[in-house]
Write an enzyme that holds these catalytic residues in place. Structure first.
Site, PDB file in Angstrom:
ATOM      1  CG  HIS A 174      67.581 -24.292   9.557  1.00 15.61           C
ATOM      2  ND1 HIS A 174      67.060 -23.277   8.784  1.00 15.61           N
ATOM      3  CD2 HIS A 174      67.649 -25.371   8.749  1.00 15.61           C
ATOM      4  CE1 HIS A 174      66.821 -23.732   7.569  1.00 15.61           C
ATOM      5  NE2 HIS A 174      67.188 -24.999   7.517  1.00 15.61           N
ATOM      6  NE  ARG A 205      73.235 -32.714   3.913  1.00 12.22           N
ATOM      7  CZ  ARG A 205      72.297 -31.880   3.513  1.00 12.22           C
ATOM      8  NH1 ARG A 205      71.020 -32.168   3.690  1.00 12.22           N
ATOM      9  NH2 ARG A 205      72.600 -30.746   2.914  1.00 12.22           N
ATOM     10  CG  ASN A 209      66.665 -32.398   4.852  1.00  9.97           C
ATOM     11  OD1 ASN A 209      67.133 -32.334   5.987  1.00  9.97           O
ATOM     12  ND2 ASN A 209      67.182 -31.728   3.847  1.00  9.97           N
ATOM     13  CG  ASP A 223      64.545 -27.127   6.274  1.00 11.94           C
ATOM     14  OD1 ASP A 223      64.322 -26.256   5.418  1.00 11.94           O
ATOM     15  OD2 ASP A 223      65.665 -27.366   6.722  1.00 11.94           O
ATOM     16  CG  HIS A 280      62.226 -24.492   2.944  1.00 11.52           C
ATOM     17  ND1 HIS A 280      63.592 -24.453   3.003  1.00 11.52           N
ATOM     18  CD2 HIS A 280      61.900 -24.312   1.647  1.00 11.52           C
ATOM     19  CE1 HIS A 280      64.077 -24.254   1.790  1.00 11.52           C
ATOM     20  NE2 HIS A 280      63.070 -24.177   0.939  1.00 11.52           N
ATOM     21  CG  HIS A 308      66.133 -20.381   5.069  1.00  8.51           C
ATOM     22  ND1 HIS A 308      64.926 -20.283   4.441  1.00  8.51           N
ATOM     23  CD2 HIS A 308      66.482 -21.686   5.014  1.00  8.51           C
ATOM     24  CE1 HIS A 308      64.558 -21.484   4.023  1.00  8.51           C
ATOM     25  NE2 HIS A 308      65.479 -22.350   4.371  1.00  8.51           N
ATOM     26  CG  ASP A 313      69.655 -24.000   5.673  1.00  3.42           C
ATOM     27  OD1 ASP A 313      69.599 -25.227   5.894  1.00  3.42           O
ATOM     28  OD2 ASP A 313      69.203 -23.485   4.637  1.00  3.42           O
TER      29      ASP A 313
HETATM   30 ZN    ZN Z   1      67.329 -26.240   5.926  1.00  8.57          ZN
END
Ligand code: ZN
Length: 486
Positions: free
Chosen positions: A60, A64, A94, A190, A216, A266, A339
């Site tokens: 996780h 970026r 993401n 996520d 998520h 999480h 995360d």
């Molecule tokens: Zn995440």
């Protein structure tokens, strides 16, 4: 050659010598050479008291790249992972554009140029070839997590035919060996929970692909921090406690109906852990993780650390924090993931309503978790390694490195039966070397978290200045010392 004398194997307590070719060390932190230079030539270290374990794996992380490399990049993210003792990570989808397997249609869309200019037309392809395209050697291995929905927009499930060829074990003749190094090993939206309108389609997608759905498990339309005395004191709109359970309960029902393995990210509340405990007792294919911040902090931390304690799901009550630790201790929690969510300090300075969610975690996760869980008397050193190495690797579909099996296979059979065994990584067979991921741990080292020394580009952590116990000293991949602070 770096020789670590008398290091302890994490699960059997066998004392061995470990030899690692150090010439190819990718980067280091605090050199020990007599002239202050990096480890080179032959160096011997008395490793009495140190532990050799399978490398940490984090299913996780947010690196970026492409799209927001001012926050983090594959280079800085992988460096952060290696320095935290991680050998394997799973990149969340993401990115910008989102990692949905689609060909980039609009070259003017945010992040699109980075992918196209590197010579690729989809984010998956770009990340498959990142090292070659950027002429870098990344110090850790990584897998990719594909979006559940196109554009991660929650309106239409992704098309399996557009990313099936990146799955492990699928051979449509188009793959080169480099692509196989970074397979798609999970599905997730996520950052958001799978939306109700495509839930059936996404479970069907998970079933057809055989991949795990990583959820998520949090959905709220309003609120910025946990609802309770702290949100009222701060006068910030609150997020109710059951916003997580609603997604957890929904997906447990779907897992029962479809047989699809759902992994909850999480998890942060007592009521969610109760539901997951019951689902596991029923034999459903459910696993879950929590993150260091949910076991170490409650929403009270907002008063001390401000937006550095703002995340999604939010830090919850002290009772929930205690329930999180209890769920780790009783085995309800299968693994720990960070995360790792880099943001700039300017973004984090925007205030509770506007600041983005999330903190970075890779470089202090072991110290924070070791201090709270092992020193706190809740779990053993061995269990922490299972939670950070063994179980996350299995979630990603890989076998963690079995040090004893390596010793049995690779040590000199002509050795005296009672002699101390020597694992010489320079001598292991090629097919064995490929799968090796190891970490050298000093479980007793006391150190202070200093974000300025992080290899991540980001500094957004509430743990700066924390005194913790337990430090990864070296990260080994294949025959290489990928990172060293020896
Ligand atoms: Zn995440």
């Amino acid at each position: 050659m770096l020789t670590l004398r008398n290091i302890k194997v994490w699960d059997t307590d066998e004392i061995i010598d470990l030899k690692v070719p150090a010439d190819g060390t990718l980067f280091e932190d605090g050199a020990r050479g007599a002239d202050g230079s990096a480890v080179s030539g032959d160096v011997e270290i008395d490793a009495t008291g140190l532990t050799l374990a399978p490398g940490f794996a984090d299913p996780h992380v947010h690196f970026r790249d492409p799209g927001q490399t001012y926050k983090e990049s594959m280079v800085s993210g992988c460096a952060a992972a290696a320095s935290g003792g991680y050998t394997d990570v799973l990149i969340m989808p993401n990115t910008v554009p989102a990692m949905d397997g689609e060909t980039i249609a609009d070259p003017g869309a945010p992040g699109a140029r980075e992918v196209l200019d590197a010579g690729y037309d989809s984010v998956i392809d770009y990340l498959q070839h990142y090292g070659a395209a950027h002429d870098v050697t990344l110090p850790v291995r990584y897998d990719l997590c594909v979006c559940a929905s196109k554009g991660r927009a929650g309106r239409e499930a992704t098309d399996l035919e557009h990313w099936r060829r990146y799955m492990p074990g699928v051979d449509d003749g188009s793959k080169d060996t480099y692509q196989l190094a970074h397979p798609v090993t999970a599905i997730s939206d996520d950052g958001s929970a799978v939306t109700p309108e495509i839930l059936d389609d996404v479970f069907a997608l998970a079933k057809a692909s055989g991949l795990t759905l990583i959820e998520h498990c949090e959905h709220h339309d309003t609120g910025a921090v946990n609802e309770g005395p702290v949100s009222r004191e701060l006068n910030v709109p609150g997020i109710p406690e059951d916003t997580e359970l609603k997604v957890v309960a929904r997906d447990i029902a779907k897992a029962r109906e479809t047989g699809v393995h759902v992994h909850f990210q999480h998890v942060s509340t007592a009521i969610s852990f109760e539901a997951i405990r019951a689902a596991k007792a029923e034999g459903l294919p459910i696993t879950c993780e929590t993150a260091p911040h949910y076991l170490a902090l409650s929403d009270e931390a907002l008063l001390e650390y401000g937006t550095l304690a703002k995340m999604n799901p939010p830090l919850r009550s002290e009772a929930d924090r205690k329930a999180t630790v209890a769920a780790i201790a009783d085995g309800t929690v299968d693994l720990l993931a960070t995360d790792h969510a880099p943001h700039t300090m300017e973004e984090k300075a925007l205030g509770f309503l506007e600041a983005p969610n999330g903190i970075i975690g890779l470089e202090c996760a072991y110290g924070v978790c070791h201090s709270r869980l092992v020193d706190g008397g809740f779990i053993s050193d061995k269990r922490l390694i299972e939670l950070m190495s063994v179980e996350p690797m299995r979630l990603m579909g890989h076998e963690p490195t079995d040090v004893t099996a390596l010793l049995d296979r690779e040590t000199d059979a002509s050795q005296e039966p009672d002699a101390k065994r020597v694992l010489d990584l320079s001598a292991v067979r090629d097919e064995t070397a490929d799968g090796i991921g190891l970490v050298v741990l000093d479980t007793a080292a006391e150190w202070t978290v200093d974000p300025e020394r992080f290899h991540s580009k980001a500094r957004n952590t509430p743990f700066g200045g924390w005194k913790v116990t337990g430090l990864p000293l070296a990260t080994i991949i294949g025959r290489n010392l990928a990172f060293s602070r020896l």
